[in-house]
Design a protein around this motif. Sequence first.
Motif, PDB file in Angstrom:
ATOM      1  N   ALA A 182       0.870  -1.178   0.000  1.00 16.15           N
ATOM      2  CA  ALA A 182       0.000   0.000   0.000  1.00 16.15           C
ATOM      3  C   ALA A 182       0.906   1.226   0.000  1.00 16.15           C
ATOM      4  CB  ALA A 182      -0.912   0.009   1.223  1.00 16.15           C
ATOM      5  N   VAL A 183       0.870   1.978  -1.070  1.00 17.07           N
ATOM      6  CA  VAL A 183       1.696   3.185  -1.174  1.00 17.07           C
ATOM      7  C   VAL A 183       0.839   4.339  -0.669  1.00 17.07           C
ATOM      8  CG1 VAL A 183       3.179   4.566  -2.677  1.00 17.07           C
ATOM      9  CG2 VAL A 183       2.829   2.144  -3.165  1.00 17.07           C
ATOM     10  N   THR A 184       0.861   4.537   0.638  1.00 16.89           N
ATOM     11  CA  THR A 184      -0.108   5.447   1.253  1.00 16.89           C
ATOM     12  C   THR A 184       0.292   6.918   1.163  1.00 16.89           C
ATOM     13  OG1 THR A 184       0.856   5.066   3.450  1.00 16.89           O
ATOM     14  CG2 THR A 184      -0.984   3.662   2.787  1.00 16.89           C
ATOM     15  N   LEU A 242      -2.198  -2.868  -3.280  1.00 10.65           N
ATOM     16  CA  LEU A 242      -3.467  -2.917  -2.549  1.00 10.65           C
ATOM     17  C   LEU A 242      -4.183  -1.575  -2.642  1.00 10.65           C
ATOM     18  CD1 LEU A 242      -5.402  -4.294  -0.447  1.00 10.65           C
ATOM     19  CD2 LEU A 242      -4.042  -3.114   1.291  1.00 10.65           C
ATOM     20  N   ALA A 243      -3.437  -0.496  -2.414  1.00 17.57           N
ATOM     21  CA  ALA A 243      -4.033   0.838  -2.411  1.00 17.57           C
ATOM     22  C   ALA A 243      -2.917   1.855  -2.586  1.00 17.57           C
ATOM     23  CB  ALA A 243      -4.776   1.090  -1.095  1.00 17.57           C
ATOM     24  N   ALA A 244      -3.296   3.051  -3.012  1.00 13.39           N
ATOM     25  CA  ALA A 244      -2.336   4.136  -3.146  1.00 13.39           C
ATOM     26  C   ALA A 244      -3.042   5.444  -2.856  1.00 13.39           C
ATOM     27  CB  ALA A 244      -1.718   4.161  -4.546  1.00 13.39           C
ATOM     28  N   SER A 245      -2.351   6.338  -2.163  1.00 13.29           N
ATOM     29  CA  SER A 245      -2.931   7.633  -1.801  1.00 13.29           C
ATOM     30  C   SER A 245      -1.962   8.743  -2.160  1.00 13.29           C
ATOM     31  CB  SER A 245      -3.241   7.687  -0.292  1.00 13.29           C
ATOM     32  OG  SER A 245      -4.262   6.765   0.039  1.00 13.29           O
ATOM     33  N   TYR A 246      -2.417   9.607  -3.048  1.00 17.64           N
ATOM     34  CA  TYR A 246      -1.617  10.750  -3.481  1.00 17.64           C
ATOM     35  C   TYR A 246      -1.481  11.740  -2.335  1.00 17.64           C
ATOM     36  CZ  TYR A 246      -0.458  14.866  -6.381  1.00 17.64           C
ATOM     37  OH  TYR A 246       0.123  15.967  -6.941  1.00 17.64           O
ATOM     38  N   TRP A 247      -0.295  12.339  -2.204  1.00 12.71           N
ATOM     39  CA  TRP A 247      -0.094  13.400  -1.209  1.00 12.71           C
ATOM     40  C   TRP A 247      -0.015  14.722  -1.958  1.00 12.71           C
ATOM     41  CZ3 TRP A 247      -0.176  12.989   4.030  1.00 12.71           C
ATOM     42  CH2 TRP A 247       0.134  14.154   4.733  1.00 12.71           C
TER      43      TRP A 247
END
Length: 690
Positions: free
Chosen positions: A323-325, A364-369
Amino acid sequence: MLRTFLPSVLLCSAALAAGRMEAAERPVIRIDAARSAGEAAPMVYGHNIEAADERGIFARIDLPKPSPDGVNTGKGHWDPVQMRPDPAAVRFLREIKTGMLRYPGGCLAHNFDWRKTVGPVESRPDWKFGLAEYLELCRVVGAEPLITFSDYALPAEELPRLAADLVEYLNAPARPEFPQAMKRARNGHPEPYGVKYFEIGNETYHDNHNLKPHRRFSVEAYVDFARKTIEQVRRVDPSVKIGVVGHTMNLDSRPDFWDETVYRELGPHVDFIIHHYYAPKLDSLSPAEALHSTVTAGELLRLRLANFRRQVRELAGRELPVAVTEYNISGVQNQPVPWRHSYLAGLNVAEILREFRRPENRILAASYWQAIGGYFGMIQRRGDGGHSRSGAWPFFQLWTRHTGSELLPVEVTGNPRREMVAARVGQVTARGETLVLPRALGEVTRFDLYFQALAAAGCSGSGNARHLQFRLNGCGKQSYPTFLTVHRPAAVPADSGFTLRADFEARFQPAANNTGSAALGFGLMDLRGYEATRLATAVGGLEESGEWKKFSCSLSVGADCPGITGLLRVEKPRGELFGLLELRNLKLSLFGDARIPAVPLLAVEASRLDANRIALAVINRSPDAAVPGRVEVAGMRPRSGIARELYQEDVTRATAWNPVEKRVSPAADGSFNWEFPPHSLTVFELNALK
């Protein structure tokens, strides 16, 4: 405009000289619309919310109240007057199909005690955007919640219980045996929220900023904390998915010490590994150098993800998703431009989303910062109440609105390749046909030790690499005195960068009369200084090692670096610190640069929009040349189409614009020719119907 000065920059022998493109015939993009290549990862269109107390982290610790912009509005996600999700934020997040929202946001999780965020809003007047409001926002947007367990809000031994109580509050049935769930019911939500995804800490390998008391987890302490948290949380709800903090996705044969320990010790017990990905590093680069670094970044990410999967299999004994959070371009300076808001940040998003969507990468998931507000936000509220959009916004909008969830097989034949030589550290040379891992160049045995600079910091030093002693004689101010210099080793080729790794053991013994404290560390820095290069790294926690303990840190520098200095770091002092810091068995190891194969210029993805329409996304990575290509489709005969093109000659542009729309007129067999502009994204919508 950028194109006017690129040729002169490309002639620089040490930087961008290798601009050779292995030209071939016109490349052909072939799509098989009759078969499926699998489902794109469904939760890669995620974003971060900053919604916690910044005091002691990004704001002064002595402020009377937390910043209302975070705890009352979630940096623009919540309307605290109407007590509802901000309508504009909802519109933006829906427009880019936000699939996950991470809370409470990065380093703010260090100081996050969820108990302060629940209950009637009148009982928390300084925290109007709390846990219930965040979950309401997720519901309205249609995003999966991802919550970060705090790693520093309480003493370490109390944190697992804090996490377990949070899961009970969120997910347990409201029955007397679950007092936290009963509290939730009293707060107006009798049914469980059913939150599924949690991560244990945020970047826990670094310290807790200026929070008091100062703390930093060693990897061994983090593993112990994570194990206890997993055990207590799963006792409450065995169905939740739990992730643990990784450090870096490298290209080495083995991960670094933090990752090796986490993969081996925690990998068998968790559901995913967390990584943050800020690359490429563009600070201090010219526009031409930054462009070359960005168009190489997609291939580098693909190789890093493959290496991560291999390392996890070997150490954890099983496959684990990542997960690249947090992810974005690495650029925090505003000179020469704020790269985090620029066209290149958007082009980088296109590369990253393409890799993250591919099923074989197990994302699994990724969230842009980050999407809204904050220092990196794509969307910022203006003083007149409207909103501005950054140069990254059009790429998100185009990718999320005009590609499908079912991927199709696609290949490029005759794809030209481009060699690019790294101009600065943070870039990777692309040359040849094979991946070259960082190679060991041996141990550094010639270096200078000196102790004169320590006096200004209230220290003295003596010894050699086998045993160094630093006497702290009342250190009371933050300081970074140098004591070691490694000049550029002869073993490093003249046109190459290198990595220096320092391994040593350390222990600290406070003096009997000591009443002060400080965070002690060992650092490496480019010999030209941090202000000149922004190149430095460090390992901390030396003050916590009462017995001999192993430490390691490494610094990668570019071909222009004349050498590296070693320094003692005295940070966050309280009072005056007296004691003896010892280092022994200092070993300095030298490694050469990694090298990736020459970059294929056309990066493509095909997907199905519906029974009669398919999408084709094409990134032209050439920094300075259009690439003419041909598109052929099997299993469907396109009769018409629209091309939406994102291209700006000026890669420093930091404001949004609309894509250029062009008609596609396929031949009778459905094929067509197209010229792809340099450093651009083009997304086609091809229709089998007239």
